[in-house]
Design a protein around this motif. Sequence first.
Motif, mmCIF file in Angstrom:
data_model
loop_
_atom_site.group_PDB
_atom_site.id
_atom_site.type_symbol
_atom_site.label_atom_id
_atom_site.label_comp_id
_atom_site.label_asym_id
_atom_site.label_seq_id
_atom_site.Cartn_x
_atom_site.Cartn_y
_atom_site.Cartn_z
ATOM 1 N N LYS A 197 -7.364 1.881 4.203
ATOM 2 C CA LYS A 197 -8.255 2.248 3.101
ATOM 3 C C LYS A 197 -7.625 1.888 1.766
ATOM 4 O O LYS A 197 -6.421 1.922 1.600
ATOM 5 C CB LYS A 197 -8.533 3.764 3.105
ATOM 6 N N TRP A 198 -8.457 1.566 0.839
ATOM 7 C CA TRP A 198 -8.009 1.352 -0.529
ATOM 8 C C TRP A 198 -9.208 1.549 -1.424
ATOM 9 O O TRP A 198 -10.335 1.216 -1.061
ATOM 10 C CB TRP A 198 -7.399 -0.028 -0.726
ATOM 11 N N GLY A 199 -9.000 2.090 -2.565
ATOM 12 C CA GLY A 199 -10.095 2.403 -3.468
ATOM 13 C C GLY A 199 -10.311 1.321 -4.500
ATOM 14 O O GLY A 199 -10.125 0.147 -4.252
ATOM 15 N N GLY A 200 -10.663 1.747 -5.664
ATOM 16 C CA GLY A 200 -10.942 0.833 -6.759
ATOM 17 C C GLY A 200 -10.327 1.329 -8.041
ATOM 18 O O GLY A 200 -9.221 1.867 -8.052
ATOM 19 N N GLY A 201 -11.066 1.197 -9.099
ATOM 20 C CA GLY A 201 -10.565 1.563 -10.414
ATOM 21 C C GLY A 201 -10.195 3.026 -10.564
ATOM 22 O O GLY A 201 -9.242 3.355 -11.263
ATOM 23 N N SER A 202 -10.964 3.889 -9.921
ATOM 24 C CA SER A 202 -10.669 5.321 -10.071
ATOM 25 C C SER A 202 -9.309 5.690 -9.501
ATOM 26 O O SER A 202 -8.697 6.673 -9.907
ATOM 27 C CB SER A 202 -11.749 6.173 -9.407
ATOM 28 N N GLU A 203 -8.792 4.901 -8.563
ATOM 29 C CA GLU A 203 -7.474 5.175 -7.993
ATOM 30 C C GLU A 203 -6.361 4.873 -8.994
ATOM 31 O O GLU A 203 -5.245 5.339 -8.851
ATOM 32 C CB GLU A 203 -7.249 4.378 -6.713
ATOM 33 N N PHE A 204 -6.644 4.108 -10.030
ATOM 34 C CA PHE A 204 -5.627 3.782 -11.021
ATOM 35 C C PHE A 204 -5.553 4.804 -12.151
ATOM 36 O O PHE A 204 -4.560 4.867 -12.858
ATOM 37 C CB PHE A 204 -5.833 2.380 -11.583
ATOM 38 N N LEU A 205 -6.596 5.605 -12.329
ATOM 39 C CA LEU A 205 -6.590 6.586 -13.425
ATOM 40 C C LEU A 205 -5.418 7.557 -13.345
ATOM 41 O O LEU A 205 -4.728 7.753 -14.351
ATOM 42 C CB LEU A 205 -7.927 7.345 -13.461
ATOM 43 N N PRO A 206 -5.132 8.168 -12.193
ATOM 44 C CA PRO A 206 -3.979 9.077 -12.152
ATOM 45 C C PRO A 206 -2.644 8.366 -12.363
ATOM 46 O O PRO A 206 -1.667 8.981 -12.770
ATOM 47 C CB PRO A 206 -4.037 9.683 -10.745
ATOM 48 N N LEU A 207 -2.590 7.076 -12.111
ATOM 49 C CA LEU A 207 -1.344 6.322 -12.270
ATOM 50 C C LEU A 207 -1.128 5.858 -13.707
ATOM 51 O O LEU A 207 -0.047 5.434 -14.057
ATOM 52 C CB LEU A 207 -1.330 5.102 -11.342
ATOM 53 N N SER A 208 -2.171 5.950 -14.521
ATOM 54 C CA SER A 208 -2.045 5.448 -15.898
ATOM 55 C C SER A 208 -1.496 6.495 -16.846
ATOM 56 O O SER A 208 -1.376 7.635 -16.576
ATOM 57 C CB SER A 208 -3.394 4.953 -16.413
ATOM 58 N N ILE A 239 0.820 -1.212 0.000
ATOM 59 C CA ILE A 239 0.000 0.000 0.000
ATOM 60 C C ILE A 239 0.850 1.255 0.000
ATOM 61 O O ILE A 239 0.555 2.213 -0.690
ATOM 62 C CB ILE A 239 -0.957 0.008 1.214
ATOM 63 N N ASN A 240 1.917 1.278 0.736
ATOM 64 C CA ASN A 240 2.674 2.505 0.962
ATOM 65 C C ASN A 240 3.134 3.201 -0.312
ATOM 66 O O ASN A 240 2.909 4.382 -0.485
ATOM 67 C CB ASN A 240 3.871 2.229 1.867
ATOM 68 N N ILE A 241 3.794 2.498 -1.200
ATOM 69 C CA ILE A 241 4.338 3.134 -2.401
ATOM 70 C C ILE A 241 3.232 3.590 -3.354
ATOM 71 O O ILE A 241 3.208 4.761 -3.721
ATOM 72 C CB ILE A 241 5.358 2.214 -3.110
ATOM 73 N N PRO A 242 2.292 2.739 -3.742
ATOM 74 C CA PRO A 242 1.245 3.226 -4.642
ATOM 75 C C PRO A 242 0.406 4.350 -4.026
ATOM 76 O O PRO A 242 0.058 5.302 -4.713
ATOM 77 C CB PRO A 242 0.377 1.993 -4.909
ATOM 78 N N SER A 243 0.103 4.251 -2.751
ATOM 79 C CA SER A 243 -0.705 5.285 -2.106
ATOM 80 C C SER A 243 0.039 6.608 -2.038
ATOM 81 O O SER A 243 -0.544 7.669 -2.296
ATOM 82 C CB SER A 243 -1.111 4.847 -0.702
ATOM 83 N N ALA A 244 1.306 6.570 -1.694
ATOM 84 C CA ALA A 244 2.099 7.792 -1.617
ATOM 85 C C ALA A 244 2.248 8.422 -3.000
ATOM 86 O O ALA A 244 2.146 9.640 -3.145
ATOM 87 C CB ALA A 244 3.461 7.508 -1.006
ATOM 88 N N LEU A 245 2.460 7.609 -4.002
ATOM 89 C CA LEU A 245 2.574 8.107 -5.374
ATOM 90 C C LEU A 245 1.246 8.708 -5.823
ATOM 91 O O LEU A 245 1.202 9.808 -6.383
ATOM 92 C CB LEU A 245 2.998 6.979 -6.314
ATOM 93 N N LEU A 246 0.174 8.014 -5.561
ATOM 94 C CA LEU A 246 -1.144 8.503 -5.929
ATOM 95 C C LEU A 246 -1.459 9.822 -5.231
ATOM 96 O O LEU A 246 -1.924 10.770 -5.859
ATOM 97 C CB LEU A 246 -2.199 7.453 -5.585
ATOM 98 N N ALA A 247 -1.172 9.906 -3.940
ATOM 99 C CA ALA A 247 -1.413 11.143 -3.189
ATOM 100 C C ALA A 247 -0.596 12.296 -3.774
ATOM 101 O O ALA A 247 -1.099 13.412 -3.917
ATOM 102 C CB ALA A 247 -1.088 10.952 -1.714
#
Length: 69
Positions: free
Chosen positions: A58-69, A19-27
Amino acid sequence: MCQKSHVSRKSPKPPKDMINIPSALLAAIVQSDATKYSEAFLEKPNEEYCAWILNPEKWGGGSEFLPLS
């Protein structure tokens, strides 16, 4: 007679160490462009969303991947 099975709609939670790396990057991405990632897009204020996504429970769904794409 067919029986309906209960299907959970909750997103599976990834292991805490993932969780830490993807969440921090997403934030960081979301925080860097508050206009693009607005309350309308995030369904909550930008700052509140960033705090929420950094919470390891906490963790989201598909919408959390949009900024990472």
